[in-house]
Design a protein around this motif. Structure first.
Motif, PDB file in Angstrom:
ATOM      1  N   HIS A 103     -58.099  22.273  10.080  1.00  8.35           N
ATOM      2  CA  HIS A 103     -58.535  20.994   9.524  1.00  8.35           C
ATOM      3  C   HIS A 103     -59.459  20.292  10.525  1.00  8.35           C
ATOM      4  O   HIS A 103     -59.105  20.165  11.701  1.00  8.35           O
ATOM      5  CB  HIS A 103     -57.332  20.109   9.208  1.00  8.35           C
ATOM      6  CG  HIS A 103     -56.407  20.687   8.188  1.00  8.35           C
ATOM      7  ND1 HIS A 103     -56.650  20.628   6.834  1.00  8.35           N
ATOM      8  CD2 HIS A 103     -55.237  21.362   8.328  1.00  8.35           C
ATOM      9  CE1 HIS A 103     -55.673  21.222   6.186  1.00  8.35           C
ATOM     10  NE2 HIS A 103     -54.804  21.683   7.062  1.00  8.35           N
ATOM     11  N   PRO A 104     -60.620  19.826  10.090  1.00  7.85           N
ATOM     12  CA  PRO A 104     -61.552  19.167  11.015  1.00  7.85           C
ATOM     13  C   PRO A 104     -61.110  17.768  11.440  1.00  7.85           C
ATOM     14  O   PRO A 104     -61.678  17.218  12.389  1.00  7.85           O
ATOM     15  CB  PRO A 104     -62.860  19.095  10.198  1.00  7.85           C
ATOM     16  CG  PRO A 104     -62.676  20.006   9.038  1.00  7.85           C
ATOM     17  CD  PRO A 104     -61.210  20.037   8.759  1.00  7.85           C
ATOM     18  N   ASP A 105     -60.116  17.183  10.771  1.00  5.93           N
ATOM     19  CA  ASP A 105     -59.751  15.793  11.051  1.00  5.93           C
ATOM     20  C   ASP A 105     -59.327  15.537  12.493  1.00  5.93           C
ATOM     21  O   ASP A 105     -59.795  14.559  13.106  1.00  5.93           O
ATOM     22  CB  ASP A 105     -58.650  15.349  10.087  1.00  5.93           C
ATOM     23  CG  ASP A 105     -58.998  15.621   8.639  1.00  5.93           C
ATOM     24  OD1 ASP A 105     -58.970  16.811   8.259  1.00  5.93           O
ATOM     25  OD2 ASP A 105     -59.287  14.667   7.903  1.00  5.93           O
ATOM     26  N   PRO A 106     -58.435  16.359  13.099  1.00  8.93           N
ATOM     27  CA  PRO A 106     -58.091  16.093  14.503  1.00  8.93           C
ATOM     28  C   PRO A 106     -59.291  16.149  15.432  1.00  8.93           C
ATOM     29  O   PRO A 106     -59.402  15.337  16.361  1.00  8.93           O
ATOM     30  CB  PRO A 106     -57.073  17.195  14.824  1.00  8.93           C
ATOM     31  CG  PRO A 106     -56.520  17.607  13.504  1.00  8.93           C
ATOM     32  CD  PRO A 106     -57.650  17.469  12.545  1.00  8.93           C
ATOM     33  N   LEU A 107     -60.198  17.095  15.176  1.00 12.76           N
ATOM     34  CA  LEU A 107     -61.399  17.181  15.997  1.00 12.76           C
ATOM     35  C   LEU A 107     -62.270  15.946  15.833  1.00 12.76           C
ATOM     36  O   LEU A 107     -62.871  15.452  16.799  1.00 12.76           O
ATOM     37  CB  LEU A 107     -62.192  18.439  15.626  1.00 12.76           C
ATOM     38  CG  LEU A 107     -62.012  19.643  16.549  1.00 12.76           C
ATOM     39  CD1 LEU A 107     -62.698  20.859  15.983  1.00 12.76           C
ATOM     40  CD2 LEU A 107     -62.550  19.327  17.927  1.00 12.76           C
ATOM     41  N   ALA A 108     -62.346  15.428  14.621  1.00 12.60           N
ATOM     42  CA  ALA A 108     -63.139  14.222  14.387  1.00 12.60           C
ATOM     43  C   ALA A 108     -62.591  13.046  15.181  1.00 12.60           C
ATOM     44  O   ALA A 108     -63.350  12.227  15.714  1.00 12.60           O
ATOM     45  CB  ALA A 108     -63.175  13.898  12.894  1.00 12.60           C
ATOM     46  N   PHE A 110     -60.890  13.270  18.070  1.00 10.85           N
ATOM     47  CA  PHE A 110     -61.226  13.505  19.466  1.00 10.85           C
ATOM     48  C   PHE A 110     -62.689  13.199  19.748  1.00 10.85           C
ATOM     49  O   PHE A 110     -63.031  12.584  20.773  1.00 10.85           O
ATOM     50  CB  PHE A 110     -60.909  14.952  19.847  1.00 10.85           C
ATOM     51  CG  PHE A 110     -59.468  15.202  20.160  1.00 10.85           C
ATOM     52  CD1 PHE A 110     -58.904  14.723  21.340  1.00 10.85           C
ATOM     53  CD2 PHE A 110     -58.670  15.918  19.290  1.00 10.85           C
ATOM     54  CE1 PHE A 110     -57.572  14.945  21.631  1.00 10.85           C
ATOM     55  CE2 PHE A 110     -57.333  16.145  19.575  1.00 10.85           C
ATOM     56  CZ  PHE A 110     -56.782  15.662  20.749  1.00 10.85           C
ATOM     57  N   VAL A 111     -63.571  13.642  18.868  1.00  4.98           N
ATOM     58  CA  VAL A 111     -65.002  13.400  19.073  1.00  4.98           C
ATOM     59  C   VAL A 111     -65.298  11.909  19.038  1.00  4.98           C
ATOM     60  O   VAL A 111     -66.054  11.376  19.864  1.00  4.98           O
ATOM     61  CB  VAL A 111     -65.816  14.156  18.008  1.00  4.98           C
ATOM     62  CG1 VAL A 111     -67.283  13.731  18.050  1.00  4.98           C
ATOM     63  CG2 VAL A 111     -65.703  15.659  18.227  1.00  4.98           C
ATOM     64  N   SER A 112     -64.710  11.200  18.093  1.00  2.04           N
ATOM     65  CA  SER A 112     -64.951   9.763  17.997  1.00  2.04           C
ATOM     66  C   SER A 112     -64.418   9.011  19.207  1.00  2.04           C
ATOM     67  O   SER A 112     -64.989   8.001  19.626  1.00  2.04           O
ATOM     68  CB  SER A 112     -64.304   9.227  16.719  1.00  2.04           C
ATOM     69  OG  SER A 112     -64.453   7.826  16.622  1.00  2.04           O
TER      70      SER A 112
END
Length: 252
Positions: A103-108, A110-112
């Protein structure tokens, strides 16, 4: 796709809620095996009619000997053990596949939180990293899902959807020509990692620990994508499935 029925069970009133589930057709075992069941019953009753009305006494004796022979050897197979083992393997594999979906949500998040900058370049960096992440998982789904493959049959459709730029599409296309047998889902993750390194050099990431966290999350995401490919390429051994079908026929 999984057919859910939790809402019906949670809101049911009175008796017979699970009996109603047995009558469901969509996603049921009846829908899965009805053609095989019809074929089995046809063969069974054909043999029955042949034995009772067509064969003579000597033919019946040979038929009975074959039935006794098959019955003796079938009883040597531990049906309950093999059936339980197969069901356990299937359920464990199914649940592990579900939990392995990246899922891309955790990465989003962290990036934010780590890539700072309210200017246009900072926003472009964050969006580009997440675009590469979404491109990676979409490329994986095109290799394992016919519906996603129908939506993105070629790399040009990735460009139309905004997941790739034309120059990036050309790079992946050149790699496909040189190495056509190997997946290229890892390449957008490499590009995302290079953007993280560039953001650190420009001071948009405060410390090296944040860089390590982002890179580790990108590697974890890439690893989950690889696990999905492994589940797709490496199936349960065919002998287990064939033995399971024989056991079902024996029970029926």
């Amino acid at each position: 796709m999984t057919v859910t029925y939790n809402a019906e069970v949670a809101t049911v009133r009175g008796l017979g809620c699970f009996l109603k589930l047995l009558a469901r057709w969509r996603g049921s075992i009846y829908k899965l095996v009805w053609m095989d069941l019809i074929l089995f019953l046809t063969i069974y009753y054909s043999l029955n009619v042949t034995y009772r009305y067509i064969l003579d006494e000597s033919g019946k004796h040979v038929f009975e000997s074959m039935v006794i022979y098959c019955k003796d050897y079938v009883n040597l197979i531990p049906l309950s053990f093999v059936l339980g083992f197969y069901v356990s393997v299937i359920m464990t594999r199914w649940w592990n596949q579900y939990t392995s979906i990246p899922h891309p949500d955790p990465l989003a998040v962290f990036v934010s939180a780590t890539v700072h900058g309210q200017d246009e370049r900072g926003r472009v960096m964050r969006r580009t990293i997440m675009r590469y992440v979404c491109c990676c998982v979409t490329m994986i789904f095109t290799m394992i899902s016919p519906r996603v493959k129908k939506r993105f049959p070629t790399l040009d459709h990735f460009v139309e959807a905004g997941l790739l730029q034309q120059s990036e599409r050309d790079i992946i296309g050149d790699l496909d020509k040189k190495f056509p047998k190997y997946p290229k889902h890892w390449l957008p993750i490499v590009w995302a990692s290079s953007i993280v390194t560039r953001a650190r050099k420009e001071g948009r990431i405060r410390d090296d620990f944040a860089v390590k966290t982002l890179v580790d999350e990108l590697n974890k995401f890439r690893g989950q994508c690889g696990i999905l490919l492994q589940y797709d390429h490496i199936n349960i051994p065919l002998v287990y499935t064939q033995l399971f079908i024989v056991i079902l026929l024996r029970i029926l």
